[in-house]
Write a protein that holds these residues in place. Structure first.
Motif, PDB file in Angstrom:
ATOM      1  N   GLY A 136      -1.871 -10.519 -13.766  1.00  0.00           N
ATOM      2  CA  GLY A 136      -2.457 -11.388 -12.759  1.00  0.00           C
ATOM      3  C   GLY A 136      -2.056 -10.885 -11.385  1.00  0.00           C
ATOM      4  N   ILE A 171      14.535  -0.661  -7.192  1.00  0.00           N
ATOM      5  CA  ILE A 171      15.928  -0.229  -7.071  1.00  0.00           C
ATOM      6  C   ILE A 171      16.372  -0.454  -5.624  1.00  0.00           C
ATOM      7  CG2 ILE A 171      17.585   1.639  -7.402  1.00  0.00           C
ATOM      8  CD1 ILE A 171      15.560   2.885  -9.369  1.00  0.00           C
ATOM      9  N   GLY A 216       0.807  -1.226   0.000  1.00  0.00           N
ATOM     10  CA  GLY A 216       0.000   0.000   0.000  1.00  0.00           C
ATOM     11  C   GLY A 216       0.834   1.267   0.000  1.00  0.00           C
ATOM     12  N   GLY A 240      13.962  -3.488  -1.317  1.00  0.00           N
ATOM     13  CA  GLY A 240      13.718  -2.057  -1.115  1.00  0.00           C
ATOM     14  C   GLY A 240      14.715  -1.430  -0.153  1.00  0.00           C
ATOM     15  N   ARG A 241      14.909  -0.120  -0.324  1.00  0.00           N
ATOM     16  CA  ARG A 241      15.831   0.610   0.542  1.00  0.00           C
ATOM     17  C   ARG A 241      15.120   1.191   1.753  1.00  0.00           C
ATOM     18  NH1 ARG A 241      17.936   3.911  -4.600  1.00  0.00           N
ATOM     19  NH2 ARG A 241      15.665   4.016  -4.736  1.00  0.00           N
ATOM     20  N   ASN A 242      13.781   1.093   1.737  1.00  0.00           N
ATOM     21  CA  ASN A 242      12.971   1.625   2.832  1.00  0.00           C
ATOM     22  C   ASN A 242      12.230   0.440   3.432  1.00  0.00           C
ATOM     23  OD1 ASN A 242      10.494   2.536   4.080  1.00  0.00           O
ATOM     24  ND2 ASN A 242      10.890   4.554   3.200  1.00  0.00           N
TER      25      ASN A 242
HETATM   26  C1  LIG Z   1       8.661   6.004   1.216  1.00  0.00           C
HETATM   27  C2  LIG Z   1       8.910   5.248  -0.046  1.00  0.00           C
HETATM   28  C3  LIG Z   1      10.156   4.687  -0.281  1.00  0.00           C
HETATM   29  C4  LIG Z   1      10.396   3.984  -1.453  1.00  0.00           C
HETATM   30  N1  LIG Z   1      11.618   3.424  -1.671  1.00  0.00           N
HETATM   31  C5  LIG Z   1      11.841   2.722  -2.804  1.00  0.00           C
HETATM   32  C6  LIG Z   1      13.080   2.078  -3.051  1.00  0.00           C
HETATM   33  O1  LIG Z   1      14.004   2.101  -2.257  1.00  0.00           O
HETATM   34  N2  LIG Z   1      13.244   1.418  -4.218  1.00  0.00           N
HETATM   35  C7  LIG Z   1      12.260   1.352  -5.134  1.00  0.00           C
HETATM   36  O2  LIG Z   1      12.473   0.744  -6.174  1.00  0.00           O
HETATM   37  N3  LIG Z   1      11.063   1.929  -4.923  1.00  0.00           N
HETATM   38  C8  LIG Z   1      10.836   2.611  -3.797  1.00  0.00           C
HETATM   39  N4  LIG Z   1       9.621   3.204  -3.589  1.00  0.00           N
HETATM   40  C9  LIG Z   1       8.574   3.101  -4.610  1.00  0.00           C
HETATM   41  C10 LIG Z   1       7.814   1.779  -4.402  1.00  0.00           C
HETATM   42  O3  LIG Z   1       8.503   0.796  -5.147  1.00  0.00           O
HETATM   43  C11 LIG Z   1       6.361   1.872  -4.890  1.00  0.00           C
HETATM   44  O4  LIG Z   1       5.649   2.820  -4.142  1.00  0.00           O
HETATM   45  C12 LIG Z   1       5.671   0.500  -4.816  1.00  0.00           C
HETATM   46  O5  LIG Z   1       4.464   0.561  -5.525  1.00  0.00           O
HETATM   47  C13 LIG Z   1       5.385   0.074  -3.407  1.00  0.00           C
HETATM   48  O6  LIG Z   1       4.989  -1.275  -3.356  1.00  0.00           O
HETATM   49  P1  LIG Z   1       3.753  -1.695  -2.430  1.00  0.00           P
HETATM   50  O7  LIG Z   1       3.588  -3.164  -2.513  1.00  0.00           O
HETATM   51  O8  LIG Z   1       3.885  -1.096  -1.092  1.00  0.00           O
HETATM   52  O9  LIG Z   1       2.609  -0.942  -3.244  1.00  0.00           O
HETATM   53  P2  LIG Z   1       1.039  -1.033  -3.403  1.00  0.00           P
HETATM   54  O10 LIG Z   1       0.544   0.372  -3.221  1.00  0.00           O
HETATM   55  O11 LIG Z   1       0.416  -2.082  -2.576  1.00  0.00           O
HETATM   56  O12 LIG Z   1       0.936  -1.447  -4.932  1.00  0.00           O
HETATM   57  C14 LIG Z   1       1.477  -0.655  -5.958  1.00  0.00           C
HETATM   58  C15 LIG Z   1       0.979  -1.186  -7.324  1.00  0.00           C
HETATM   59  O13 LIG Z   1       1.423  -2.527  -7.506  1.00  0.00           O
HETATM   60  C16 LIG Z   1       0.317  -3.403  -7.732  1.00  0.00           C
HETATM   61  N5  LIG Z   1       0.574  -4.652  -7.007  1.00  0.00           N
HETATM   62  C17 LIG Z   1       1.036  -4.744  -5.730  1.00  0.00           C
HETATM   63  N6  LIG Z   1       1.180  -6.036  -5.401  1.00  0.00           N
HETATM   64  C18 LIG Z   1       0.787  -6.752  -6.468  1.00  0.00           C
HETATM   65  C19 LIG Z   1       0.705  -8.161  -6.719  1.00  0.00           C
HETATM   66  N7  LIG Z   1       1.082  -9.045  -5.811  1.00  0.00           N
HETATM   67  N8  LIG Z   1       0.235  -8.576  -7.930  1.00  0.00           N
HETATM   68  C20 LIG Z   1      -0.123  -7.663  -8.873  1.00  0.00           C
HETATM   69  N9  LIG Z   1      -0.060  -6.332  -8.679  1.00  0.00           N
HETATM   70  C21 LIG Z   1       0.394  -5.876  -7.490  1.00  0.00           C
HETATM   71  C22 LIG Z   1      -0.897  -2.671  -7.172  1.00  0.00           C
HETATM   72  O14 LIG Z   1      -2.086  -3.068  -7.836  1.00  0.00           O
HETATM   73  C23 LIG Z   1      -0.545  -1.209  -7.414  1.00  0.00           C
HETATM   74  O15 LIG Z   1      -0.948  -0.784  -8.693  1.00  0.00           O
HETATM   75  C24 LIG Z   1       9.364   3.870  -2.408  1.00  0.00           C
HETATM   76  C25 LIG Z   1       8.111   4.422  -2.157  1.00  0.00           C
HETATM   77  C26 LIG Z   1       7.881   5.097  -0.990  1.00  0.00           C
HETATM   78  C27 LIG Z   1       6.535   5.685  -0.757  1.00  0.00           C
END
Ligand SMILES: Cc1cc2nc3c(=O)[nH]c(=O)nc-3n(C[C@H](O)[C@H](O)[C@H](O)COP(=O)(O)OP(=O)(O)OC[C@H]3O[C@@H](n4cnc5c(N)ncnc54)[C@H](O)[C@@H]3O)c2cc1C
Length: 526
Positions: free
Chosen positions: A247, A198, A124, A182-184
């Motif tokens: 998917g 990244i 999220g 992830g870096r975070n």
């Molecule tokens: C504070 C912060 C730090 C970050 N640091 C990095 C970093 O170090 N490196 C980097 O590369 N990026 C980084 N990001 C960017 C990060 O990669 C994206 O925000 C990513 O979408 C987060 O993944 P999530 O699973 O939490 O996202 P979500 O909000 O849950 O999902 C993002 C998107 O991916 C889709 N999705 C998620 N899981 C699935 C699944 N299992 N199957 C199909 N679709 C799916 C969702 O439908 C949505 O469209 C950072 C973002 C933030 C906010």
């Protein structure tokens, strides 16, 4: 000693003030309004879901529903209320949910209706409203699929899509192992990995997605499939940057490798050092393959304007993925006078926790990105655009406006397995440019949106005129109106569209799964 008591005091005041602002904003967020919850009875699909998965479907105001909504990172994503949340406990439950959604989708398309039915979420952390949530629809919340199981021989790790990177590094640190992740620590595994990813280890092993040996995925027809180099190899490549278009991925098998403590932290500098920092960044990013140090990650150079205090600061994150203080490649940064530094040898978990502390959840957020060649004049122009943005948005209450520069080397882009990002043809170093905005009031949304679009448009125009533009846009940093798949190149985009036709012939994930970036397939069968 490089810190005088005076500057240390200023730095401490800035940090304390920042945390007070963040705390105040977080605690002044409106609570969920129960009157807005969508009634269960009105929707046949939610009834079918309850019948099939009685223990995994939740409506507001059930505590699980509330917890799920409040665990989105950005407030704009929390403001969206779905009809119900499905929290599958295993891949079979995901498959059952997808089967029900597909039947509903087929019924609707027979009646020539194209319904926005569901959204998929892992951690999220996407800042885009509606990327992983859907007003009045069904959210498939994958947070319970959070296993982290290293193999006996230490060569790979099974990682559930709902895990956070903290879960992964906590287990792997103990075994002196790591994956490209992830870096975070707070960010989710699923979205980051499917968008490319990244990592601190990327200079050594490439994008996070380049290190995924296999995927377990629920396809549009409700079956559970594997995608690996030998099984469904086209899908395997498509998932390396193709996001949620094919998917629902339930688990990843990631390549792991021996690892030690890392040297990492932030250098804090006054805004007056901007010229020197940009010069140091440019020189480092220009390093060609001959002096490329694959243990050096970043740097992430962050220029921030803190509206409440009316000040600008520079924070540079340096990481060396060995316990080696001040490697020679960072000499350019070492020589710049700083207010304060947190660099030290520490565990990977500690390094990623430090980044998580600098980006707390529960605020209004925006990310917007572009990519340019590592040209000094272009970087100076981008910094000037950042300063202009600070001026234009100076009245946006409690705003923190940040420009982040990170290098993207052609060496890194080619490491490990093939992907669909389209970067393997590059020969020059690139820079990923990310602007982030944190603010408080809905009333400022329009100004923030207009200003950030204008700034990115201006930078792209300048870079195009100087021959320093690059079409790549990092999907996970894009704003909702940007189109990362165009930046992958026509062949890669066509390949993704072919894979969508093959694995999702009726276009469930193009039309009914809203949020995220789609493949522009108006006519799915063409
Ligand atoms: C504070 C912060 C730090 C970050 N640091 C990095 C970093 O170090 N490196 C980097 O590369 N990026 C980084 N990001 C960017 C990060 O990669 C994206 O925000 C990513 O979408 C987060 O993944 P999530 O699973 O939490 O996202 P979500 O909000 O849950 O999902 C993002 C998107 O991916 C889709 N999705 C998620 N899981 C699935 C699944 N299992 N199957 C199909 N679709 C799916 C969702 O439908 C949505 O469209 C950072 C973002 C933030 C906010």
């Amino acid at each position: 000693m490089d810190v005088s008591w005076g500057t240390a005091l200023i730095a401490a005041v800035v940090v304390i003030a920042l945390s007070m602002i963040i705390h105040r904003i977080q605690h002044s967020q409106p609570q969920l309004n129960h009157a807005n919850f969508v009634s269960a009875e009105r929707c046949a699909v939610s009834i079918a879901l309850i019948e099939a998965l009685p223990e995994s479907v939740f409506f507001g105001p059930h505590p699980v529903f509330i917890q799920s909504i409040q665990s989105y990172w950005a407030v704009q994503e929390r403001d969206i209320l779905p009809r119900c949340i499905v929290r599958p406990r295993n891949a079979e439950e995901v498959a059952a949910a997808v089967g029900i959604l597909k039947r509903e989708y087929d019924d609707c398309t027979c009646q020539h209706r194209v319904p926005a039915l569901f959204a998929v979420r892992s951690g999220g952390h996407s800042p885009i409203p509606g990327a992983a949530n859907i007003h009045g629809g069904i959210v498939i919340d994958l947070q319970l699929l959070n296993e982290v199981v290293p193999s006996e021989d230490g060569s790979c790790v099974v990682i559930g899509t709902g895990a956070r990177w903290l879960d992964v590094s906590t287990i792997l640190d103990r075994k002196c192992l790591a994956v490209a992740g992830g870096r975070n620590s707070a960010v989710g595994v699923g979205g980051l990995t499917l968008g490319g990813g990244i990592s601190f280890f990327s200079p050594r092993v490439g994008f996070v997605c380049n290190n995924i040996l296999s995927y377990e995925i629920v396809l549009a027809n409700g079956t559970i499939a594997t995608a690996s180099e030998s099984t469904n190899p086209g899908l395997w490549r498509a998932l390396k940057g193709g996001s949620n278009n094919f998917g629902i991925v339930t688990r990843f098998v990631a390549r792991s490798f021996p690892s030690t403590d890392v040297w990492s932290g932030f250098l804090y500098m006054t805004a007056s050092k901007a010229g020197q920092v940009i010069q140091a960044f440019h020189s480092y990013a220009q390093a060609d393959a001959g002096i490329y140090d694959e243990y050096a990650a970043g740097p992430l150079v962050c220029f921030s304007y803190v509206q409440k205090l009316g000040i600008q600061v520079i924070a540079t994150n340096l990481v060396y993925t060995k316990p080696e203080p001040w490697p020679s490649c960072w000499a350019g940064f070492k020589s710049i006078g700083r207010l304060w530094s947190t660099v030290k040898v520490r565990s990977l978990t500690s390094a990623t926790n430090e980044l998580a502390m600098s980006s707390p959840a529960g605020l209004r957020q925006k990310f917007i990105t572009t990519t340019v060649k590592n040209d000094h004049a272009t970087l100076m122009e981008i910094h000037a655009a950042y300063k202009e943005g600070a001026q234009v948005m100076r009245k946006v209450r409690d705003m923190v406006w940040t420009l982040v520069l990170q290098p993207l080397s052609p060496v890194m882009a080619k490491k490990s397995q093939p992907n669909v990002l389209g970067l393997d043809t590059r020969t020059e170093p690139l820079v990923i440019v990310l602007f982030t905005v944190v603010w408080k009031d809905v009333a400022d949304d329009e100004l923030v949106d207009r200003t950030t679009r204008g700034i990115i448009g201006g930078i792209d125009h300048y870079a195009a005129s100087k021959g320093t533009a690059d079409p790549y846009r990092y999907l996970n940093d894009c704003d909702s109106w940007q189109n990362p798949f165009d930046g992958y190149g026509a062949d890669n985009k066509r390949f993704l569209q072919e894979m969508s036709r093959q694995y999702d012939p009726d276009g469930l994930f193009q039309r009914a799964c809203v949020g995220g970036f789609k493949l522009d397939m108006d006519n799915h069968h063409a």
